[in-house]
Design a protein around this motif. Structure first.
Motif, short mmCIF file in Angstrom:
data_model
loop_
_atom_site.label_atom_id
_atom_site.label_comp_id
_atom_site.label_asym_id
_atom_site.label_seq_id
_atom_site.Cartn_x
_atom_site.Cartn_y
_atom_site.Cartn_z
N GLN A 113 0.41 14.77 2.54
CA GLN A 113 1.37 15.86 2.44
C GLN A 113 1.82 16.35 3.81
OE1 GLN A 113 -0.40 18.88 -0.04
NE2 GLN A 113 -0.15 17.70 -1.92
N SER A 114 0.91 16.33 4.78
CA SER A 114 1.26 16.80 6.12
C SER A 114 1.98 15.73 6.94
CB SER A 114 0.00 17.24 6.87
OG SER A 114 -0.84 16.13 7.12
N GLY A 115 1.95 14.49 6.47
CA GLY A 115 2.60 13.41 7.21
C GLY A 115 1.67 12.67 8.15
N ALA A 116 0.42 13.12 8.27
CA ALA A 116 -0.53 12.44 9.16
C ALA A 116 -0.96 11.09 8.59
CB ALA A 116 -1.75 13.32 9.39
N LEU A 117 -0.87 10.93 7.28
CA LEU A 117 -1.26 9.70 6.60
C LEU A 117 -0.10 9.23 5.73
CD1 LEU A 117 -3.86 7.90 6.20
CD2 LEU A 117 -4.27 9.21 4.13
N ALA A 118 0.25 7.96 5.84
CA ALA A 118 1.34 7.43 5.03
C ALA A 118 0.94 7.43 3.56
CB ALA A 118 1.70 6.01 5.48
N ARG A 119 1.94 7.65 2.70
CA ARG A 119 1.67 7.70 1.26
C ARG A 119 1.04 6.40 0.77
NH1 ARG A 119 0.50 11.83 -1.93
NH2 ARG A 119 1.82 13.61 -1.47
N ARG A 120 1.49 5.28 1.28
CA ARG A 120 0.93 4.00 0.83
C ARG A 120 -0.53 3.87 1.27
NH1 ARG A 120 5.56 -0.69 1.56
NH2 ARG A 120 7.04 0.14 0.04
N GLU A 121 -0.83 4.36 2.47
CA GLU A 121 -2.21 4.30 2.92
C GLU A 121 -3.09 5.21 2.07
OE1 GLU A 121 -1.67 5.58 6.90
OE2 GLU A 121 -1.16 3.59 7.67
N GLN A 122 -2.58 6.38 1.73
CA GLN A 122 -3.32 7.30 0.86
C GLN A 122 -3.56 6.68 -0.50
OE1 GLN A 122 -1.73 9.29 -1.85
NE2 GLN A 122 -3.66 10.28 -2.38
N GLN A 123 -2.58 5.93 -1.02
CA GLN A 123 -2.72 5.29 -2.32
C GLN A 123 -3.78 4.19 -2.28
OE1 GLN A 123 -0.92 6.27 -5.29
NE2 GLN A 123 -2.76 5.21 -5.90
N VAL A 124 -3.85 3.46 -1.17
CA VAL A 124 -4.87 2.41 -1.02
C VAL A 124 -6.27 3.03 -1.06
CG1 VAL A 124 -5.86 0.72 0.56
CG2 VAL A 124 -3.39 0.79 0.19
N ILE A 125 -6.47 4.14 -0.35
CA ILE A 125 -7.77 4.81 -0.34
C ILE A 125 -8.13 5.27 -1.75
CG2 ILE A 125 -9.06 6.78 0.56
CD1 ILE A 125 -7.33 6.57 3.09
N GLU A 126 -7.16 5.84 -2.45
CA GLU A 126 -7.40 6.29 -3.82
C GLU A 126 -7.77 5.13 -4.72
OE1 GLU A 126 -4.81 8.33 -7.41
OE2 GLU A 126 -4.46 8.99 -5.34
N ASN A 127 -7.10 3.99 -4.54
CA ASN A 127 -7.39 2.81 -5.36
C ASN A 127 -8.80 2.29 -5.11
OD1 ASN A 127 -4.83 2.89 -6.44
ND2 ASN A 127 -3.99 1.34 -5.08
N VAL A 128 -9.28 2.39 -3.86
CA VAL A 128 -10.64 1.94 -3.55
C VAL A 128 -11.66 2.73 -4.36
CG1 VAL A 128 -12.40 1.85 -1.76
CG2 VAL A 128 -10.08 1.07 -1.26
N PHE A 129 -11.47 4.05 -4.43
CA PHE A 129 -12.41 4.87 -5.18
C PHE A 129 -12.27 4.65 -6.69
CE2 PHE A 129 -12.51 7.19 -1.17
CZ PHE A 129 -13.86 7.44 -1.06
N GLU A 130 -11.13 4.18 -7.13
CA GLU A 130 -10.95 3.91 -8.55
C GLU A 130 -11.68 2.65 -9.00
OE1 GLU A 130 -6.87 3.84 -9.67
OE2 GLU A 130 -6.64 6.01 -9.59
N LEU A 131 -12.13 1.83 -8.07
CA LEU A 131 -12.83 0.60 -8.45
C LEU A 131 -14.08 0.90 -9.27
CD1 LEU A 131 -12.62 -1.54 -5.19
CD2 LEU A 131 -11.20 -1.71 -7.23
N ASP A 132 -14.67 2.07 -9.07
CA ASP A 132 -15.88 2.43 -9.82
C ASP A 132 -15.57 2.92 -11.23
OD1 ASP A 132 -18.04 1.85 -8.15
OD2 ASP A 132 -17.60 3.59 -6.91
N SER A 133 -14.31 3.21 -11.52
CA SER A 133 -13.96 3.73 -12.84
C SER A 133 -13.07 2.77 -13.64
CB SER A 133 -13.26 5.09 -12.71
OG SER A 133 -12.09 4.98 -11.91
N ARG A 134 -12.37 1.88 -12.96
CA ARG A 134 -11.48 0.94 -13.66
C ARG A 134 -12.27 -0.28 -14.12
NH1 ARG A 134 -5.62 0.47 -10.84
NH2 ARG A 134 -5.43 -0.97 -12.57
N THR A 135 -12.13 -0.63 -15.37
CA THR A 135 -12.83 -1.80 -15.90
C THR A 135 -12.05 -3.07 -15.59
OG1 THR A 135 -11.78 -1.46 -18.05
CG2 THR A 135 -13.97 -0.49 -17.72
#
Length: 433
Positions: free
Chosen positions: A191-213
């Protein structure tokens, strides 16, 4: 004391109160990870701040002694300085008694406003903005004051400890960092622009590996290209030409009896050497990894690491093959739209209010693209087709539709009970159910 001296003393008290406000908020708001980074970069003051955070009782005792003492002195000095001067000014319009009362009230209002603005609100806002930088600057003076006021600090600290134990209040801040904390930080960074949206989405996807079958990333049964063990050379060559993949399951009779897999590069080497292609050769067919369809993507990655493979066949509780998954499939889930352009998009935006979605699209991707917070009974399915089946309580037919979360999901194409395409259309203002 002259008027000038009194005003200078009042200004000094305001600055002292501002110092204690900064010291209080800066320490409380400082992030330990950020302080650790500063310490690793050579700032020894950050180490001192972290030690104070581990046991901040004496520190905050000094803050409260300072804040309250300065506030009392400020009231006394302010009233003594401003009240007579304002009373004499009001004598021009009011009787003596009312002028004295008015001068007292105005002096109280002015001094109180001065402390609220300059000694409280402004310092605390600045401290919230850059807590670590201010915390390392005030640490040394606060430690000096702690040593200077040690008897009073000790007495108040003991009384505070006794009261907190009696009231069973928490005495230490938990420093454990959770995945939610990390995701919140990345969201704030995006939101502040320090991190690109695509980079933020990649980090979120990594944490989803534990919940996605695993079904959310696998190639489904009907799309699997496979060989039968007794397929002749011409059939194998034709299959490779029509459906070029890096790995093919090898089956005995049908797809539900997988006996191994063959690597396309091994087949190509035989072709280059003018050798016949025969899957009866045990040196050509490798042992295949079989995993259940209830595993998460993180567990599949762990299985790949343990056996040194990057390909697995997925079976359900009845030992029927439901799909195959590769390491590339899992990485594509993590990388999202950062993968190479040949990756087939399962969600195609038609206009501002509608999307054409493949029925096997993982439900997490659908929620993310459409901005949905939650869907009904999410633990019962993994794909958009599963969602429609749960909502309709039957196998969907063409033109069937479901409305949820401000969207209409209409089945556009069905092939042998498989939902090929679904049209998602916004039917209500965004964010409204």
């Amino acid at each position: 004391m002259s008027l000038t001296q009194s005003l200078l003393l009042l200004a000094a008290l305001v600055l002292a109160s501002a110092f204690f406000s900064i010291a209080e908020i800066a320490l409380a708001a400082s992030r330990r990870l950020r302080l650790r980074q500063m310490a690793d970069n050579g700032d020894t003051r950050a180490e001192a701040v972290m030690r104070i955070q581990e046991d901040p009782g004496h520190y905050f005792t000094v803050v409260q002694i300072g804040v309250n003492a300065v506030a009392v002195l400020g009231g006394i000095v302010g009233e003594g300085v401003l009240s007579p001067w304002l009373s004499s000014l009001l004598l021009c319009w009011l009787p003596a008694e009312r002028a004295a009362t008015g001068g007292f009230l105005l002096s109280f209002l002015i001094v109180t406003s001065l402390f609220i603005l300059c000694a409280d609100l402004i310092p605390k806002r600045v401290s919230m903005a850059v807590p670590e930088h201010l915390a390392v600057r005030v640490a040394a003076p606060m430690l000096f004051l702690t040593a200077l006021l040690k008897p009073a600090v000790w007495a108040y600290a003991r009384l505070t400890d006794v009261l907190m134990r009696l009231l069973r209040l928490p005495r230490a801040r938990e420093e454990r960092v959770t995945p939610d904390d990390i995701l919140a930080l990345t969201e704030a960074g995006a939101q502040s622009g320090a991190l690109a949206r695509r980079e933020q989405q990649v980090i979120e996807n990594v944490f989803e590996l534990d919940s996605r079958t695993v079904p959310s990333a696998m190639t489904h049964r009907e799309r699997i290209a496979y060989f039968l063990r007794d397929d002749p050379d011409p059939v194998i060559r034709a299959r490779i030409t029509e459906e070029p993949f890096s790995t093919y399951p090898v089956c005995d009779g049908d797809i539900d009896h997988v006996i191994g897999y063959v690597d396309a590069k091994d087949l190509f080497q035989r072709v280059l050497k003018n050798q016949p292609l025969s899957l009866v050769d045990e040196n050509l067919v490798h042992k295949v990894l079989i995993v259940p369809d209830r595993l998460t993507l993180a567990e599949v990655l762990d299985q790949f690491r343990q056996v040194g493979e990057d390909f697995a066949v997925i079976v359900n509780e009845y030992s029927l093959v439901v799909g195959v998954v590769t390491l590339n499939d899992v990485m594509s889930t993590v990388m999202g739209d950062l993968v190479s352009p040949w990756y087939e998009e399962q969600i195609v935006r038609r206009d501002d209010h509608s999307w054409l979605i493949d029925g096997v699209t993982p439900i997490g991707d659908v929620k993310r693209v459409l901005g949905l917070e939650a869907l009904l009974d999410e633990d019962e399915y993994d794909t958009l087709a599963g969602f429609l089946m749960v909502m309709l309580r039957r196998v969907p037919r063409r033109t069937d539709s479901v409305v949820w979360g401000g969207y209409r999901f209409e089945v556009m194409d069905v092939d042998s009970y498989r939902i090929d395409q679904v049209m998602a259309t916004r039917v209500a203002p965004e964010g409204k159910d």
